[in-house]
Design an enzyme around this catalytic site. Sequence first.
Site: not given
Length: 762
Positions: A13, A16, A452, A656, A660
Site C-alpha cells: 500500500c 509502505c 515567444d 524554444d 527564452d
Amino acid sequence: MESSTLKVYGMTCTLCSAIIEAGVEKLSGIHKVNVSYASERASLQYDASTIQLDEIKNTIEKLGFSVEESEAAGTSSAWQRRATERSKLRNQVIVSAILSSPLLLAMLLGGLGFCHDTFDPYTQTPWGLFVESIRVKTAILHKWWLQMAFATPVQFIIGYKFYRNAFYALKLRKATMDLLVVLGTTTAYFYSVYTALFDTTLYLYGMKNIYFEASAVIITLILLGSYMESIARGRTSSAIETLIGLRPQTAKVIRNGNEVDIPIDDVAVGEIIIVRPGEKIPVDGIVLEGYSSVDESMLTGESLPVDKQVNDLVTGASINQNGTLKLQALKVGNETVLAHIIKLVEEAQSSKAPIQKTADKVCSYFVPAVVLASLTTFLIWFFVLFDAQLFLIDKAIVYAVAVLVVSCPCALGLATPTAIMVGMGKGAQNGILIKNGEILENVCNINAVLLDKTGTITTGKPEVTDIILLNQDEDRLNEVSLWEIAAMAEKKSEHPLGAAIYKKYKRLFDREVEDPEQFEALPGQGVYAKVAGRAVLIGTSKLMEDKAVQIDHSRNIISALQDEGKTISLVAIDGKLAALIALMDEVRENAREAVTLLNKMGIDVYMLTGDNAQTAAAIAKRVGIANVLAEVLPGRKAEEVEKLKIQGKVVAMVGDGINDAPALAAADIGIAVGTGTDVAIETGDVVLLKDDLSSVPTAINLSLATMRTIKRNLFWAFIYNVIGIPIAAAGYLNPVVAAAAMALSSISVLLNSLSLRRLKLN
C-alpha cells in the site's frame, strides 16, 4: 551529491512507501528520498562520500522489500521483474484460494441453514430429505480441526508478509494497512483457536462457533485485490512500456566496408548506419545519403510523416517509410531522444503532486484512527450492548474485525499517483512531456500564456523576401557586393535572421564567403563586423539610432514592409545606411487555432518578441493575439513574466531558444518547444515534442482532466470509509464481505484512473 533510482518490489500500500522513506531518511548522508508506490520507484539524492548505494539498498531490504538498481532507459529488465513478482502473487492467490474454499463453503452452508437445526431433519418431504443429505455430507467441513488445518498455512505462511511488513513498520513507529490485516485476521484466528480448544458449546454435528474462514478468506481476498491492483497498475504505466518497446534491438552498420547487423547497444557515435524502408531508425543521427519520409508519430504524436534528406536530423525509434537512408550516429544509448523521453516520463510518474502529499498525511493518521475505532466498537458491543440471552462475545470480536478489515487506506493512497501516472503517460503518447506531478497539478491553473514569436508562433526559419539598396551610386554598391558584405558579416551569427541572410547568399551564388575580420553579436539588436576594412552594422532601427546612423529618409519604406509582417534588418556600411533586407518568418500552421482555443478557455494570450512593434502587431493580428509585448530585449523577457505574476496571474511562458531560458525559468510553468535548444528543453517544465502550438491548450486540458480524476478518486475513497466503517461497527457487515469491499475500493480507484487513457485530447 549523487542521484540514483531504485526499483522497489513488495509494497502492499502507499504507506509502505512512507516506511521506506522514513527508514532511508534516518541514514546519514541522505539528502532527499522520494518513494512512489504506484511506479515502484525510489528516487534518491545522497552524499557518496558519506554513504554508498549498497548500504541504502540493504536498508530497504531489511525493511522487508526487494530492491534493485533501476536499469538504463530502454531495457525491459524492470518490466520482466514486475511480471515475475505478479506471477508469484498470482500463485499465492491460487494456493490461498484452494485452502480457503472449504472454509468459505462451510460459512455459506451455515448461513443457508444447512448446518443448524433450522429445518426439522425428520421431515419426510423432498426438501427436508435434501437438507438432511447435505448436512450429512458436509458435516466434516464444520470440524474445528479441519478448519484449523486449512486456515493455519494461509494465516502464517501465505500471510507471513503482512506480519513482516507490519513489524518493520512498527519499528519505525509507522502504522500501515498490513497492521490492520494482521490485527483483524490474527484476532479472528486465535479467538477461533480458543473457542475450538476450550469452549464446550457444540452445535449440530459437533460444530463450534469458530471464525477460521474469516481469517483465511480475508487474506485471500486481500491478496486477490493486490493481484488485480498490480495488473491495473501495470496498465497505468503502459506508456513507459510502449516507449521501451519502440527501441530497435539491432542496427545495420558499415564496418570494414561491409554491412553488419549488431546489437543496438554496440553502436558507437560516428558509425555509419543503413536504414531500409520499413525499418526503425536505431539511433539519433544525421542523413548522409538518401531521401525518405519518416514516421515520427510514436514520439511526437504527429500522424503525418516528415520528409528527410541529406543533412537532416533523424530520431531513433522513428520508422523509415519509403527510401533507403545512410546515417551517421550522433547520439546512442542513454543519450538518444527516446532515452531522454523515457527518463523524463519515469521521473514524472514517480513524483508527488501537492494534493498527494495531503492525502499521504491523512493516511499516516488513518490507521491509528481505525484501530481506535475497532477497539471502541468491541468495547461498546461487549460492555454496553451485551445481553447474555441475546449476545455472545464472539459477535463483539467479529464486528471489531469487520471495522479493521473494511478500513483500507490503499484507495486513498492510490487516488493521486495512479491518475498522475496515466495522465503523464497519456501526455507522452501525444508528444507532451510534463516533468513532475506538481507541474501537472499547476498547469490547469494557468490564466496567462506568453508566446515567444520567433520559433514558437512562427516557424523560426525566416526567409529573405526583399533587398532594397540605398545610396548605391555614392557607395558604388550593387546587389551582389551588398549580398557578399552582408553574408560575411552574418557568417558567424547564431541569430535566425543572420543565419537566413547567410544561407540566402549561398543559395543565390553557390559559393562560400570569407570570415569577417572582426565580429561582435549585439543581443537583441544585431551584429557589428569588419569586412574588407569596412565597418558593417546589421540590425534594428534602434541599433542604427544608437550608432548615430541616419534612417529618417527610409522610414516610409520600412513602415510599409513592416505592415506586411516582415522583419527589417538595416545594413549600414561605414556609418551610412546602405540597404534594407526584409525577412518573413511564416506563422505556424495551427497557431491561430491554438490562440483561439486558449481565448475560449478564458486565458489571456500575450506575444513576446524583440521585434519592432509594427511587425509584431501585424503577426499578432494574423494569429488573433490582442496583447503584444514588442521590442523586448532577451534580458527583459523574464522581467515581463514577473510583471504579470505580480498582477496575480499564473503565467505560462512558451519558447524554444536560449534567449527564452530565463523567461521559461521565471514563469510559473515553462513550456519548451521540443524542437528548440537543449537549454530550453532542460529549463522548461513542459516539453512539446512537435511543432504545434495546439499542444499548449491540449496540455492544459490534460491537466484539468487528470485533476478531475484525482478529486473523484479522493471523494470515493473517503466516502467508502465514511460509509463502510459505521456499517461495520453497527454489525451489518461480515468481515469477509468487508475484505471484498476493501479490495474493490482500490480496484475502483484504479479503473477510474485508467479511464484517462480513453481521453480524447485532439
